[in-house]
Design a protein around this motif. Structure first.
Motif, short mmCIF file in Angstrom:
data_model
loop_
_atom_site.label_atom_id
_atom_site.label_comp_id
_atom_site.label_asym_id
_atom_site.label_seq_id
_atom_site.Cartn_x
_atom_site.Cartn_y
_atom_site.Cartn_z
N ILE A 14 0.86 -1.20 0.00
CA ILE A 14 0.00 0.00 0.00
C ILE A 14 0.89 1.24 0.00
CG2 ILE A 14 -1.71 1.38 1.26
CD1 ILE A 14 -3.02 -1.11 2.22
N TYR A 20 -3.27 -1.19 -5.74
CA TYR A 20 -4.04 -2.43 -5.79
C TYR A 20 -4.16 -3.05 -4.38
CZ TYR A 20 -5.26 -3.54 -10.63
OH TYR A 20 -5.86 -3.58 -11.86
N MET A 45 6.82 7.67 2.95
CA MET A 45 6.11 6.44 2.58
C MET A 45 5.21 5.99 3.75
SD MET A 45 7.01 6.11 -0.43
CE MET A 45 6.24 4.61 -0.93
N MET A 147 0.51 -10.02 -7.63
CA MET A 147 -0.08 -9.25 -8.73
C MET A 147 0.83 -9.27 -9.95
SD MET A 147 -3.03 -8.06 -7.88
CE MET A 147 -3.16 -7.19 -9.44
N1 LIG Z 1 -1.45 -0.59 -11.76
C1 LIG Z 1 -1.48 -1.46 -12.74
O1 LIG Z 1 -1.87 -1.13 -13.88
C2 LIG Z 1 -1.08 -2.89 -12.49
C3 LIG Z 1 -1.56 -3.89 -13.36
C4 LIG Z 1 -1.20 -5.21 -13.11
C5 LIG Z 1 -0.37 -5.51 -12.04
N2 LIG Z 1 0.09 -4.51 -11.22
C6 LIG Z 1 0.96 -4.89 -10.11
O2 LIG Z 1 0.28 -4.59 -8.90
C7 LIG Z 1 1.26 -4.49 -7.86
C8 LIG Z 1 1.00 -3.23 -7.06
O3 LIG Z 1 1.27 -2.09 -7.87
P1 LIG Z 1 0.30 -0.83 -7.94
O4 LIG Z 1 -0.05 -0.65 -9.36
O5 LIG Z 1 -0.74 -0.95 -6.92
O6 LIG Z 1 1.30 0.38 -7.63
P2 LIG Z 1 1.73 1.07 -6.25
O7 LIG Z 1 2.81 2.01 -6.64
O8 LIG Z 1 0.57 1.63 -5.56
O9 LIG Z 1 2.31 -0.15 -5.41
C9 LIG Z 1 3.60 -0.67 -5.62
C10 LIG Z 1 4.17 -0.95 -4.25
O10 LIG Z 1 5.44 -1.60 -4.35
C11 LIG Z 1 6.16 -1.17 -3.22
N3 LIG Z 1 7.59 -1.46 -3.34
C12 LIG Z 1 8.43 -1.13 -4.37
N4 LIG Z 1 9.69 -1.53 -4.06
C13 LIG Z 1 9.64 -2.12 -2.84
C14 LIG Z 1 10.60 -2.71 -1.98
N5 LIG Z 1 11.90 -2.77 -2.28
N6 LIG Z 1 10.17 -3.22 -0.79
C15 LIG Z 1 8.88 -3.15 -0.42
N7 LIG Z 1 7.91 -2.59 -1.19
C16 LIG Z 1 8.31 -2.08 -2.38
C17 LIG Z 1 5.87 0.32 -3.16
O11 LIG Z 1 6.20 0.86 -1.90
C18 LIG Z 1 4.38 0.33 -3.44
O12 LIG Z 1 3.66 0.27 -2.24
C19 LIG Z 1 2.63 -4.52 -8.54
O13 LIG Z 1 3.12 -5.85 -8.50
C20 LIG Z 1 2.27 -4.14 -9.96
O14 LIG Z 1 3.23 -4.57 -10.90
C21 LIG Z 1 -0.26 -3.22 -11.42
#
Ligand SMILES: NC(=O)c1ccc[n+]([C@@H]2O[C@H](COP(=O)([O-])OP(=O)(O)OC[C@H]3O[C@@H](n4cnc5c(N)ncnc54)[C@H](O)[C@@H]3O)[C@@H](O)[C@H]2O)c1
Length: 259
Positions: A14, A20, A45, A147
């Motif tokens: 989050i 997501y 963060m 995800m």
């Molecule tokens: N948004 C989209 O279109 C989409 C589509 C399909 C899949 N996803 C996947 O969903 C998941 C969540 O992404 P989102 O789109 O909600 O974006 P988001 O930016 O809200 O979440 C990504 C999260 O990853 C965390 N993160 C990154 N590096 C990290 C580390 N070293 N240690 C701990 N946490 C770390 C961030 O702090 C953040 O909370 C990801 O795996 C993303 O690839 C996103």
């Protein structure tokens, strides 16, 4: 009565109330599950994550910093979960990272080794790393979800090295399921459609992807956070008790189309 009554689990990823993971936590809680949380280390963060969790109506959340790039940081979090809660029933892996300089068209072939390795490490290996630490806490079995995105299996302009890492994440799902099934632990991944989040906005041409999906997907719309949240809660509850090792598409049917 909810399908997740009496369960407790860790939700990672989050960043804010568009993540997501935020929608997944909301759906889990609506089914009676209790969520505990981690955020990427750093005051900013933590503030953003705490505010988003407050928006879920959780007062005084269990929240710890965790940098998934660090074994020590992951060890610390899971040891504290053991100490404070004694068990885990579910795990949400909703994190990914790749250097955004390499997420634009024409930037695949020259991807540097360290950019590739970091994307793989944070976006794919960490599912194994978290699963390995969660397993001893899932004494009555459990369920995990991560995800992914369609760019794991088809080349999507701009998704580049992240697509390669997601392919590894999807394979990781199957191998973890193979090994953890005997412990009654189910491991699945959602291939979610595109939504605007902090991470997705780093992908070059993301707005065009949203427009394209809206025109081409069978449901003629983009997915919502709620669509994914509800499916994730189902994958983490007994309603999906026979489902493991799967990549489930929650993408308004886009991946079913040939053209
Ligand atoms: N948004 C989209 O279109 C989409 C589509 C399909 C899949 N996803 C996947 O969903 C998941 C969540 O992404 P989102 O789109 O909600 O974006 P988001 O930016 O809200 O979440 C990504 C999260 O990853 C965390 N993160 C990154 N590096 C990290 C580390 N070293 N240690 C701990 N946490 C770390 C961030 O702090 C953040 O909370 C990801 O795996 C993303 O690839 C996103």
């Amino acid at each position: 009565m909810g399908s997740m009554d009496g369960t407790i689990g860790l939700v990672t990823g989050i960043a804010n109330d568009r993540s997501y993971a935020w929608f997944i936590a909301k759906s889990i809680m609506a089914q009676g599950g209790r969520c505990i949380f981690t955020h990427l280390p750093g005051d900013k963060m933590e503030r953003r994550c705490r505010k988003a969790i407050e928006g879920l109506g959780v007062e005084d959340p269990w929240l710890m910093p965790m940098d998934a790039a660090s074994d020590a940081s992951m060890d610390e979090v899971f040891a504290k979960i053991g100490e404070d809660h004694g068990r885990l029933d579910f795990l949400v892996h909703s994190i990914a990272f790749a250097d955004k300089d390499w997420l634009t068209e024409g930037k695949v072939t020259a991807t540097p080794r360290e950019v590739f390795t970091q994307a793989m490490d944070i976006s794919a290996w960490t599912y194994m790393g978290m699963a390995n630490r969660a397993k001893p806490l899932m004494t009555d079995g459990g369920a995990m979800v991560a995800m992914s995105y369609y760019g794991a299996e088809k080349a999507v302009p701009g998704y580049n090295v992240m697509g390669v890492a997601k392919a590894a994440l999807e394979a990781t799902t199957r191998y973890l399921a193979m090994e953890l099934g005997q412990a009654g632990i189910r491991v699945n991944t959602i291939s979610g459609g595109p939504i605007r989040t902090m991470s997705s906005m780093a992908v070059g041409g993301f707005s065009q992807i949203l427009d394209w999906v809206e025109q081409k997907a069978p449901l003629r719309r983009n997915v919502t956070g709620e669509d994914v949240g509800e499916s994730a809660a189902w994958l983490l509850s007994d309603g999906s008790s026979g489902v493991t090792g799967q990549v489930i598409y929650v993408d308004c049917g886009y991946s079913a189309m040939g053209l």
